[in-house]
Design an enzyme around this catalytic site. Sequence first.
Site, mmCIF file in Angstrom:
data_model
loop_
_atom_site.group_PDB
_atom_site.id
_atom_site.type_symbol
_atom_site.label_atom_id
_atom_site.label_comp_id
_atom_site.label_asym_id
_atom_site.label_seq_id
_atom_site.Cartn_x
_atom_site.Cartn_y
_atom_site.Cartn_z
ATOM 1 N N SER A 33 67.588 -25.636 -19.060
ATOM 2 C CA SER A 33 66.595 -26.986 -18.149
ATOM 3 C C SER A 33 67.948 -28.240 -18.829
ATOM 4 O O SER A 33 68.275 -28.245 -19.482
ATOM 5 C CB SER A 33 65.568 -26.579 -19.012
ATOM 6 O OG SER A 33 65.245 -27.185 -20.086
ATOM 7 N N GLY A 34 66.803 -29.133 -17.656
ATOM 8 C CA GLY A 34 67.384 -30.803 -18.155
ATOM 9 C C GLY A 34 68.848 -31.133 -18.182
ATOM 10 O O GLY A 34 69.672 -30.322 -16.734
ATOM 11 N N ILE A 35 69.797 -32.175 -18.863
ATOM 12 C CA ILE A 35 70.730 -32.504 -18.877
ATOM 13 C C ILE A 35 71.654 -31.348 -19.441
ATOM 14 O O ILE A 35 72.787 -31.010 -18.545
ATOM 15 C CB ILE A 35 70.517 -34.086 -19.755
ATOM 16 C CG1 ILE A 35 70.957 -33.346 -21.397
ATOM 17 C CG2 ILE A 35 70.227 -34.768 -19.563
ATOM 18 C CD1 ILE A 35 71.311 -34.075 -21.751
ATOM 19 N N ASN A 104 74.083 -29.324 -26.918
ATOM 20 C CA ASN A 104 73.458 -30.341 -26.025
ATOM 21 C C ASN A 104 71.514 -30.048 -26.588
ATOM 22 O O ASN A 104 70.900 -30.636 -26.682
ATOM 23 C CB ASN A 104 73.257 -29.976 -24.908
ATOM 24 C CG ASN A 104 72.347 -30.507 -24.231
ATOM 25 O OD1 ASN A 104 72.844 -31.654 -23.221
ATOM 26 N ND2 ASN A 104 71.533 -29.176 -23.778
ATOM 27 N N SER A 154 71.764 -39.310 -30.798
ATOM 28 C CA SER A 154 70.917 -40.158 -29.283
ATOM 29 C C SER A 154 71.102 -41.645 -30.373
ATOM 30 O O SER A 154 71.847 -42.573 -31.338
ATOM 31 C CB SER A 154 69.589 -39.364 -29.497
ATOM 32 O OG SER A 154 68.523 -40.596 -29.614
ATOM 33 N N TYR A 176 56.293 -37.214 -43.941
ATOM 34 C CA TYR A 176 56.765 -37.399 -42.720
ATOM 35 C C TYR A 176 56.357 -38.074 -42.235
ATOM 36 O O TYR A 176 55.685 -39.348 -41.995
ATOM 37 C CB TYR A 176 56.173 -35.835 -41.842
ATOM 38 C CG TYR A 176 56.561 -35.128 -40.856
ATOM 39 C CD1 TYR A 176 58.238 -34.673 -41.285
ATOM 40 C CD2 TYR A 176 55.823 -35.166 -39.949
ATOM 41 C CE1 TYR A 176 58.473 -34.717 -39.751
ATOM 42 C CE2 TYR A 176 56.317 -34.948 -38.491
ATOM 43 C CZ TYR A 176 57.205 -34.517 -38.492
ATOM 44 O OH TYR A 176 58.414 -34.088 -36.988
#
Length: 308
Positions: A33-35, A104, A154, A176
């Site tokens: 899915s997606g990129i 990815n 990112s 966390y």
Amino acid sequence: MRKKIFTKKADAEAVTEGRDLRGKTIVITGINSGIGHETMRVLALRGAHIIACARSMEKAQKACDSVIGKTTPVVCELSDMASVKNCAETIQALKIPIDVIICNAGIMALPTPQVKDGLELQFLTNHMGHFLLVYSLQEQLKSADKARIVMLSSAGHMAASKHGIDFDNLDAAKSYGAWQFYGQAKLANLLTAIAFNRHLGEAGVTANAIHPGVINTNLGRDVGGLIGIAMKTALVRRLLDMSIAKSIPQGASTSCFVATHPSLDGIGGRYFANNSEAKPTKLGRDEELAEKLWAYSVDYLAPYIKVA
């Protein structure tokens, strides 16, 4: 800083226009899915043989059936090191050089801490699974001509703690924070590109990290969609300034650009966004931290790898 060739609005087809990738083999994770799917579609369209990695054979096969070109579906559950090892062995058994690996797949900003095999799940999946896959396939990379590794980091790496990688809290036992741990995992991806570039550079293999942009894909499934949560978060609003409102084809462009463009022959250890070189944080350029992470990762993965 390298001269800009494409704008941030360019999509994956635009940045690969004219590329003839016939005879090239490209491994991509998270292709269902997606990129990841768009990256596979475009690179297969340009003639590459795509080794398409997904969490199940059903997902991998379905994705492969949806694109035009040569594909090989492979199972790779990145949070399961035995699955990653099996994936690498399946690819090794093909006995072909690997020209590009695009790391990815990933998970993002889990609202509550999840721990598996002694590590917080984002770090285990986003970093350790990809580290094992690339490490295991380094001989196939070395046997190719000018092989490339593309790590999807990112701009979220800015959210990591002041230490960058909190080696004494990788199981989230002490504290966390969803975005901090996501940032830590993405910083680890960036540092891993630096480390692989250093370790494999003499063999002609280059490694770079990228920020794909902010796209509302399945990556945001655990936070109700990335854009929705980002608009409520001051830190992520800063990240949005780099690439707000990208489509999936635009989001896949930087991966495809860094994986294939001839202007990047021999260029490694860099960070890219919007189809051009960008500047990461100071921690994202810390070669000493990159080597420390490399040593930690090799030690953690000792049961699954032959130390090179």
